[in-house]
Scaffold this motif. Structure first.
Motif, mmCIF file in Angstrom:
data_model
loop_
_atom_site.group_PDB
_atom_site.id
_atom_site.type_symbol
_atom_site.label_atom_id
_atom_site.label_comp_id
_atom_site.label_asym_id
_atom_site.label_seq_id
_atom_site.Cartn_x
_atom_site.Cartn_y
_atom_site.Cartn_z
ATOM 1 N N ALA A 72 9.550 5.721 5.660
ATOM 2 C CA ALA A 72 8.326 6.535 5.766
ATOM 3 C C ALA A 72 7.885 7.037 4.407
ATOM 4 C CB ALA A 72 8.542 7.706 6.730
ATOM 5 N N VAL A 73 7.813 6.115 3.475
ATOM 6 C CA VAL A 73 7.324 6.474 2.147
ATOM 7 C C VAL A 73 5.843 6.807 2.267
ATOM 8 C CG1 VAL A 73 6.896 5.563 -0.155
ATOM 9 C CG2 VAL A 73 8.980 4.982 1.037
ATOM 10 N N LYS A 74 5.429 7.750 1.491
ATOM 11 C CA LYS A 74 4.040 8.180 1.568
ATOM 12 C C LYS A 74 3.117 7.017 1.204
ATOM 13 C CE LYS A 74 1.563 11.775 -0.600
ATOM 14 N NZ LYS A 74 1.659 12.674 -1.707
ATOM 15 N N ARG A 75 2.158 6.730 2.074
ATOM 16 C CA ARG A 75 1.287 5.594 1.847
ATOM 17 C C ARG A 75 -0.005 6.039 1.196
ATOM 18 N NH1 ARG A 75 3.722 1.694 5.244
ATOM 19 N NH2 ARG A 75 2.333 0.122 4.451
ATOM 20 N N LYS A 76 -0.762 5.029 0.795
ATOM 21 C CA LYS A 76 -2.031 5.316 0.160
ATOM 22 C C LYS A 76 -2.986 5.895 1.192
ATOM 23 C CE LYS A 76 -4.655 1.822 -1.219
ATOM 24 N NZ LYS A 76 -5.131 0.764 -2.098
ATOM 25 N N ARG A 77 -3.674 6.926 0.789
ATOM 26 C CA ARG A 77 -4.592 7.483 1.781
ATOM 27 C C ARG A 77 -5.882 6.654 1.788
ATOM 28 N NH1 ARG A 77 -8.216 10.523 -1.177
ATOM 29 N NH2 ARG A 77 -7.548 10.924 -3.292
ATOM 30 N N THR B 207 10.164 12.034 -5.426
ATOM 31 C CA THR B 207 11.164 12.219 -4.372
ATOM 32 C C THR B 207 12.182 11.094 -4.403
ATOM 33 O OG1 THR B 207 9.997 10.900 -2.761
ATOM 34 C CG2 THR B 207 9.352 13.198 -2.981
ATOM 35 N N SER B 208 13.275 11.307 -3.675
ATOM 36 C CA SER B 208 14.333 10.296 -3.716
ATOM 37 C C SER B 208 13.902 9.026 -3.017
ATOM 38 C CB SER B 208 15.615 10.840 -3.110
ATOM 39 O OG SER B 208 15.323 11.506 -1.915
ATOM 40 N N LYS B 209 13.004 9.154 -2.034
ATOM 41 C CA LYS B 209 12.500 7.933 -1.401
ATOM 42 C C LYS B 209 11.722 7.115 -2.411
ATOM 43 C CE LYS B 209 11.590 10.013 3.040
ATOM 44 N NZ LYS B 209 10.480 10.462 3.862
ATOM 45 N N ASP B 210 10.885 7.826 -3.183
ATOM 46 C CA ASP B 210 10.109 7.136 -4.207
ATOM 47 C C ASP B 210 11.034 6.485 -5.216
ATOM 48 O OD1 ASP B 210 7.284 9.449 -4.448
ATOM 49 O OD2 ASP B 210 7.757 7.817 -3.078
ATOM 50 N N GLN B 211 12.102 7.196 -5.563
ATOM 51 C CA GLN B 211 13.028 6.642 -6.540
ATOM 52 C C GLN B 211 13.639 5.353 -6.030
ATOM 53 O OE1 GLN B 211 16.062 9.362 -7.832
ATOM 54 N NE2 GLN B 211 14.586 11.022 -7.784
ATOM 55 N N PHE B 212 13.950 5.354 -4.753
ATOM 56 C CA PHE B 212 14.553 4.153 -4.200
ATOM 57 C C PHE B 212 13.594 2.982 -4.290
ATOM 58 C CE2 PHE B 212 17.361 1.672 -1.883
ATOM 59 C CZ PHE B 212 16.660 0.950 -0.941
ATOM 60 N N ILE B 213 12.343 3.247 -3.968
ATOM 61 C CA ILE B 213 11.370 2.160 -4.032
ATOM 62 C C ILE B 213 11.160 1.700 -5.464
ATOM 63 C CG2 ILE B 213 8.993 1.520 -3.554
ATOM 64 C CD1 ILE B 213 10.453 1.734 -1.070
ATOM 65 N N ILE B 214 11.184 2.626 -6.392
ATOM 66 C CA ILE B 214 11.034 2.224 -7.796
ATOM 67 C C ILE B 214 12.177 1.318 -8.193
ATOM 68 C CG2 ILE B 214 10.993 3.012 -10.162
ATOM 69 C CD1 ILE B 214 9.683 5.511 -9.298
ATOM 70 N N ALA B 215 13.396 1.717 -7.809
ATOM 71 C CA ALA B 215 14.547 0.907 -8.186
ATOM 72 C C ALA B 215 14.499 -0.446 -7.480
ATOM 73 C CB ALA B 215 15.836 1.643 -7.834
ATOM 74 N N HIS C 192 0.794 -1.238 0.000
ATOM 75 C CA HIS C 192 0.000 0.000 0.000
ATOM 76 C C HIS C 192 0.813 1.268 0.000
ATOM 77 C CE1 HIS C 192 -3.506 -2.339 0.525
ATOM 78 N NE2 HIS C 192 -3.129 -2.830 1.661
ATOM 79 N N VAL C 193 1.658 1.427 -1.008
ATOM 80 C CA VAL C 193 2.338 2.712 -1.124
ATOM 81 C C VAL C 193 1.396 3.695 -1.797
ATOM 82 C CG1 VAL C 193 4.658 1.835 -1.211
ATOM 83 C CG2 VAL C 193 3.327 1.946 -3.267
ATOM 84 N N ASN C 194 1.834 4.957 -1.881
ATOM 85 C CA ASN C 194 0.928 5.946 -2.451
ATOM 86 C C ASN C 194 0.667 5.643 -3.917
ATOM 87 O OD1 ASN C 194 2.768 7.555 -4.243
ATOM 88 N ND2 ASN C 194 3.785 7.887 -2.304
#
Lengths: 578, 149
Positions: A413-418, A353-361, A158-160
């Motif tokens: 603390a990646v932004k989660r789905k609201r 964001t860089s956090k998002d980038q990390f998760i994508i990678a 459940h990420v954003n």
């Protein structure tokens, strides 16, 4: 004992039964699915099964046949994904997704291919007979992110929405690139010399494959929508059309060597809007449930077969090659994501964001598609090495990356789905802003996304809806539909709580003036005329209901998780306001 | 002048076209000059991070989140009483939803919207309540257009 007669269907059913029982087993332990994703557990079960078969028969267990995978197991999953894809975030981010899918995959393929070739040059590893072309071929099949694996892992965390759609969209669309590159390199392997003309032909072929897939899918989708226009009297077989047309689009695309995945996705997305307006509510429910069921079964079977096929004598273990494959996969994906995101952020307002980038990678999981492709390779003497390397990469990504991605998401603390239920007010305001932005874009002459969306809507309402919808009498806007859906839900809850009998709350769709409400007294029996009216309105609304819910989730059907508490709160508010 | 705006074809079929055009013209005037035009469009500039470090005591820049929302709020609120009353909401709904919905249903939708948002019980949506409804929506990014890049 006539086993030969029933052998094939019997074995298939046994496998499916095993898969489903395994799934039940996992959910009996509540803690387990939260730590280990289901895909890992399924592969594990497959490993055990494979081990048992190997031990009993003393030869390799049946390897998953690539034909079975591509023709029977993959389409339901992709259809499910395409049909329930939230189209708004998808199209808002389509540029980024395409960039990742196309450029990113090409980058990965060439990066991995060339670096592995570099490794092969090192004398100590005894790998010199693996040519550059073979390495590129291997690179092309291992670089692609796999939609099945991504889906299985990502929907539990459940990420954003934006992040989810980026990874997921990329994994679906990179099929076009993979198909082209794989076939290209394979035909190069068989040709004695390669001219630059061939390379350009390859590039051109990519466009043909991608766009051809989209065209095939859309044409089947619109034909399906057109067919459902006439199915008013035979409601029972309506769901069948959805499945038949989608499957046909997949097979047709595969027949012409176009990208089947892209075709089936465009078919599903194209036909969804019109088909849902044409078919009855029951057919709609049937379609939804069947799709989920099939894709769930397919998904489970794929992972189990993956586990089974791992055991056996198909492998040649050359540890340096395998280790370097894994390392390079990670490195090149990370580099690719970094570079591409840098470009994307320059052109877009909403940055990644860089956090998002990390998760994508990190979320670039490889799965069963790579596995089947490697088995389809022509038999040359190093094939087993490739099989071994592919198996290790898949197991590594699914197990290690799959298991650690959830703690990482929590840690970073990646932004989660609201998790909020849709409100009518929000929908209205969003629509309002859409119009506003479209207007401003018109004034400033800027061709942004709202401009194109507006144009598409105009085209849609003027031409497409007349042809494809059965009852073209100005279909209701989504605001009204959402409102009806919420009201109906509310009314059903009222009725279930037994309060419709003595409720003082005026049925909301009848009230038109506040002063009238305060005049009505609390009565024990509801006015029968009012009651009739409610039922009539409910019946009408029940016929036309459509899903306007939040994003797609494999295991729980969307709409199930709407809290009843909110409805009760609204009820209480209404009581107070009287 | 207004006629110039109305000559833009897409704006004519936009349900909110008239209101958007009106937003450009300051009180009572019939012509808008370039400065006024830019002022209105400046609301839609994307938010840049370095603006936060500028002096906090000065007036807020035109493209901050609350100013963007204020712009949208003013399009609803025609009589400028800082509240969106039920009638104003009804008008906007009618424009956006189309002609096939009965007045009663539209009224119920409007009622429900106000009920969801209203916290101080005045049966109208004030600016603060409006902001709260949209707090989950990424307004900064939605209401931003990259001009002239």
């Amino acid at each position: 004992l006539d086993y030969q007669h029933v052998q094939v269907p019997f074995e298939i059913t046994l496998w499916i039964m095993l898969a489903s029982l395994a799934k039940i087993g996992f959910h009996l332990y509540n803690k387990l699915p939260s730590v280990v994703p289901e895909s890992c557990l399924l592969i594990f079960v497959g490993l055990i099964m494979g081990g048992i078969i190997y031990g009993l028969n003393d030869r390799s267990p049946p390897v998953m046949d690539s034909d079975i995978f591509f023709l029977y197991l993959l389409p339901p999953i992709v259809l499910d994904a395409g049909y329930f894809m939230p189209s708004r975030p998808f199209f808002e981010n389509i540029g980024t997704i395409l960039l990742y899918a196309v450029v990113g995959t090409i980058w990965n393929v060439f990066g991995i291919g060339f670096s592995l070739y570099g490794i092969c040059q090192v004398k100590a590893f005894r790998l010199q007979d693996v040519s550059l072309l073979h390495n590129l071929l291997f690179g092309s099949l291992i670089a692609a992110v796999d939609p099945v694996a991504v889906l299985a892992v990502f929907e539990e965390i459940h990420v954003n929405e934006k992040l989810h759609i980026l990874v997921f969209g990329e994994s679906l669309l990179n099929d076009a690139v993979t198909v082209v590159l794989y076939k290209l390199f394979r035909s190069f392997c068989e040709m004695p010399t390669i001219k630059s003309v061939d390379v350009f032909a390859g590039v051109g072929k990519f466009f043909v494959v991608g766009l051809g897939g989209v065209l095939v899918g859309l044409s089947f989708g619109f034909t399906a929508a057109f067919t459902t226009r006439f199915t008013k009297d035979i409601r029972v077989i309506e769901p069948l059309f959805v499945f038949l047309y989608s499957y046909l689009s997949y097979l047709t695309a595969e027949m012409f060597h176009l990208s089947g995945i892209v075709a089936i996705i465009s078919c599903a997305m194209g036909m969804k809007r019109y088909v849902e307006a044409n078919i009855s509510l029951k057919s709609h429910t049937t379609v939804k449930y069947f799709m989920k069921m099939w894709s769930s079964v397919s998904d489970t079977l794929i992972f189990i077969f993956l586990g089974v096929s791992t055991i056996g004598e198909n492998h040649e273990w050359n540890w340096p090659y395998i280790c370097f494959t894994v390392i390079f996969c990670l490195i090149w994906r990370a580099l690719g994501v970094l570079v591409l995101t840098f470009f994307v952020n320059r052109f877009h307002v909403n940055t990644i964001t860089s956090k998002d980038q990390f998760i994508i990678a990190y979320g670039g999981l490889r799965g069963a598609i790579c596995f089947s492709l490697v088995f389809l390779l022509p038999d040359f003497h190093r094939k087993k090495l490739f099989i071994a390397a592919t198996t290790v990469v898949i197991l590594f990504t699914v197990f290690i990356q799959g298991m650690t991605i959830r703690p990482l998401v929590d840690l970073l603390a990646v932004k989660r789905k609201r998790e909020s239920a849709p409100t009518v007010g929000e929908q209205i305001h969003i629509r309002f802003l859409d119009h506003l932005l479209a207007g401003i874009e018109d004034i400033s002459g800027h061709w942004g996304q709202y401009y194109w969306k507006d144009k598409l809507e105009y085209f849609n309402s003027k031409y497409l809806q007349k042809i494809l919808l059965r009852e073209y009498d100005q279909p209701k806007s989504s605001i009204v539909l959402l409102y009806e859906k919420l009201e109906r839900k509310h009314a059903m809850e009222l009725a279930q709580a037994g309060q419709l009998g003595h409720s003082p709350a005026q049925p909301p769709f009848l009230s038109s003036d506040r002063t009238v409400i305060t005049d009505q007294k609390l009565e024990d029996t509801l006015n029968p005329a009012v009651l009739d009216n409610i039922q009539e309105i409910l019946a009408r609304n029940l016929y036309r209901i459509r899903r306007t819910g939040p994003a797609y989730n494999r295991h729980t059907l969307p709409g199930d998780s709407e809290p009843a508490e909110q409805a009760k709160e609204i009820l209480i508010l209404r009581h107070k306001s009287l | 002048s207004r006629e110039d705006f109305q000559r833009i074809p897409e704006l004519a079929i936009n349900p909110l076209g008239d209101r958007i055009i009106n937003a450009f013209f300051p009180e009572g005037e019939d012509q808008v000059n370039f400065r006024g035009f830019m002022r209105t469009l400046a609301h839609f500039r994307p938010i840049e991070d370095n603006e936060k470090s500028k002096d906090q005591n000065g007036p807020e820049p035109l493209n901050s989140r609350s100013n963007k929302l204020h712009f949208a709020f003013r399009l609803y609120d025609l009589d400028k009483d800082d509240k969106i009353s039920r009638d104003e909401l009804l008008q906007v709904l009618r424009m956006m939803v189309g002609v096939n919905i009965s007045d009663e249903q539209l009224g119920s939708i409007a009622d429900r919207t106000i009920q969801e948002a209203d916290q101080d019980g005045d049966s109208a949506i004030s600016f603060a309540e409006f902001v709260k409804v949209l707090e989950k929506v990424d307004v900064e990014q939605k209401m931003s257009i990259r001009f002239l890049h």
